[in-house]
Design an enzyme around this catalytic site. Structure first.
Site, PDB file in Angstrom:
ATOM      1  N   ASP A 142       0.856  -1.188   0.000  1.00 52.58           N
ATOM      2  CA  ASP A 142       0.000   0.000   0.000  1.00 52.58           C
ATOM      3  C   ASP A 142       0.892   1.238   0.000  1.00 52.58           C
ATOM      4  O   ASP A 142       1.863   1.325   0.760  1.00 52.58           O
ATOM      5  CB  ASP A 142      -0.922  -0.006   1.240  1.00 52.58           C
ATOM      6  CG  ASP A 142      -2.030   1.026   1.136  1.00 52.58           C
ATOM      7  OD1 ASP A 142      -1.728   2.225   0.954  1.00 52.58           O
ATOM      8  OD2 ASP A 142      -3.203   0.632   1.242  1.00 52.58           O
ATOM      9  N   ILE A 143       0.562   2.181  -0.853  1.00 54.73           N
ATOM     10  CA  ILE A 143       1.402   3.370  -1.028  1.00 54.73           C
ATOM     11  C   ILE A 143       1.256   4.356   0.143  1.00 54.73           C
ATOM     12  O   ILE A 143       2.104   5.229   0.332  1.00 54.73           O
ATOM     13  CB  ILE A 143       1.071   4.038  -2.395  1.00 54.73           C
ATOM     14  CG1 ILE A 143       2.242   4.839  -2.921  1.00 54.73           C
ATOM     15  CG2 ILE A 143      -0.181   4.877  -2.342  1.00 54.73           C
ATOM     16  CD1 ILE A 143       3.366   4.037  -3.442  1.00 54.73           C
ATOM     17  N   GLU A 187     -12.196   3.574  -1.105  1.00 53.64           N
ATOM     18  CA  GLU A 187     -11.471   4.469  -2.013  1.00 53.64           C
ATOM     19  C   GLU A 187     -11.342   3.893  -3.420  1.00 53.64           C
ATOM     20  O   GLU A 187     -11.503   4.611  -4.405  1.00 53.64           O
ATOM     21  CB  GLU A 187     -10.076   4.721  -1.401  1.00 53.64           C
ATOM     22  CG  GLU A 187      -9.224   5.724  -2.131  1.00 53.64           C
ATOM     23  CD  GLU A 187      -7.819   5.802  -1.521  1.00 53.64           C
ATOM     24  OE1 GLU A 187      -7.682   5.802  -0.270  1.00 53.64           O
ATOM     25  OE2 GLU A 187      -6.857   5.859  -2.310  1.00 53.64           O
ATOM     26  N   HIS A 236     -10.241  -5.687  -2.523  1.00 56.04           N
ATOM     27  CA  HIS A 236      -8.888  -5.932  -2.017  1.00 56.04           C
ATOM     28  C   HIS A 236      -8.927  -6.187  -0.520  1.00 56.04           C
ATOM     29  O   HIS A 236      -9.815  -5.705   0.186  1.00 56.04           O
ATOM     30  CB  HIS A 236      -7.942  -4.761  -2.327  1.00 56.04           C
ATOM     31  CG  HIS A 236      -8.464  -3.424  -1.925  1.00 56.04           C
ATOM     32  ND1 HIS A 236      -9.421  -2.748  -2.655  1.00 56.04           N
ATOM     33  CD2 HIS A 236      -8.197  -2.636  -0.843  1.00 56.04           C
ATOM     34  CE1 HIS A 236      -9.693  -1.600  -2.061  1.00 56.04           C
ATOM     35  NE2 HIS A 236      -8.980  -1.514  -0.943  1.00 56.04           N
ATOM     36  N   HIS A 250      -6.604  -5.703   2.883  1.00 51.91           N
ATOM     37  CA  HIS A 250      -5.423  -5.072   3.496  1.00 51.91           C
ATOM     38  C   HIS A 250      -4.807  -6.070   4.476  1.00 51.91           C
ATOM     39  O   HIS A 250      -5.516  -6.607   5.342  1.00 51.91           O
ATOM     40  CB  HIS A 250      -5.822  -3.837   4.321  1.00 51.91           C
ATOM     41  CG  HIS A 250      -6.381  -2.688   3.551  1.00 51.91           C
ATOM     42  ND1 HIS A 250      -5.675  -1.521   3.326  1.00 51.91           N
ATOM     43  CD2 HIS A 250      -7.600  -2.490   2.967  1.00 51.91           C
ATOM     44  CE1 HIS A 250      -6.430  -0.659   2.654  1.00 51.91           C
ATOM     45  NE2 HIS A 250      -7.603  -1.228   2.428  1.00 51.91           N
TER      46      HIS A 250
END
Ligand code: AMP
Length: 132
Positions: free
Chosen positions: A29-30, A88, A93, A95
């Site tokens: 994750d960025i 978002e 997905h 996490h």
């Protein structure tokens, strides 16, 4: 239009890759809550995680488990936590977040600012541990 994650999977935009197989792609994750915060994404673009068919959803969790074990090996933590939000990015997905204190699992907590070099080093060491 393709989601940002489909563009990542197709290498149209860069990512810090952790692992990939025929059906799933994992990458850092960025905006990480912790070093090693990883996203697991199905290659098929499906918005809502609970619209994924049973077989693929089961396989996704098994893929996530293998990635989580690799994270746990390299990032000092009590556990690797699992979050599903999807507020978002409209591409399902999971996490995976290594944490010591449960506060680190809050998506509202401040995000870490890591350098490109740090992201690269984290991705390299976790990816080496993934056994698919
Ligand atoms: P959510 O959809 O609420 O589960 O959050 C989407 C997550 O995707 C956030 O934690 C973002 O930091 C992350 N994200 C968005 N764009 C990228 C990207 N290009 N590379 C890596 N992570 C991203």
């Amino acid at each position: 239009m393709s989601s940002i994650f489909t563009k990542i999977i197709n290498k149209e935009i860069p990512s810090y890759k952790i692992a990939e197989d025929n059906n799933f792609y994992a990458f850092l994750d960025i905006n990480p809550l912790a070093k090693g915060h990883t996203l697991v994404v199905p290659k098929t673009e499906i918005d809502y995680i609970f619209d994924i068919n049973d077989d693929l959803l089961s396989d996704m969790m098994i893929f996530a488990k293998k990635v989580a074990k690799a994270i746990k090996q390299e990032i000092p933590c009590n556990r690797v936590g699992v979050l599903v939000i999807g507020d978002e990015v409209p591409h399902a997905h999971i996490h995976l977040i290594p944490f010591n204190n449960v506060k680190e699992m809050s998506i509202l907590s401040p995000k870490l600012k890591l350098t490109t070099q740090e992201f690269k080093e984290i991705a390299e060491k976790i990816s080496k541990q993934v056994k698919l």
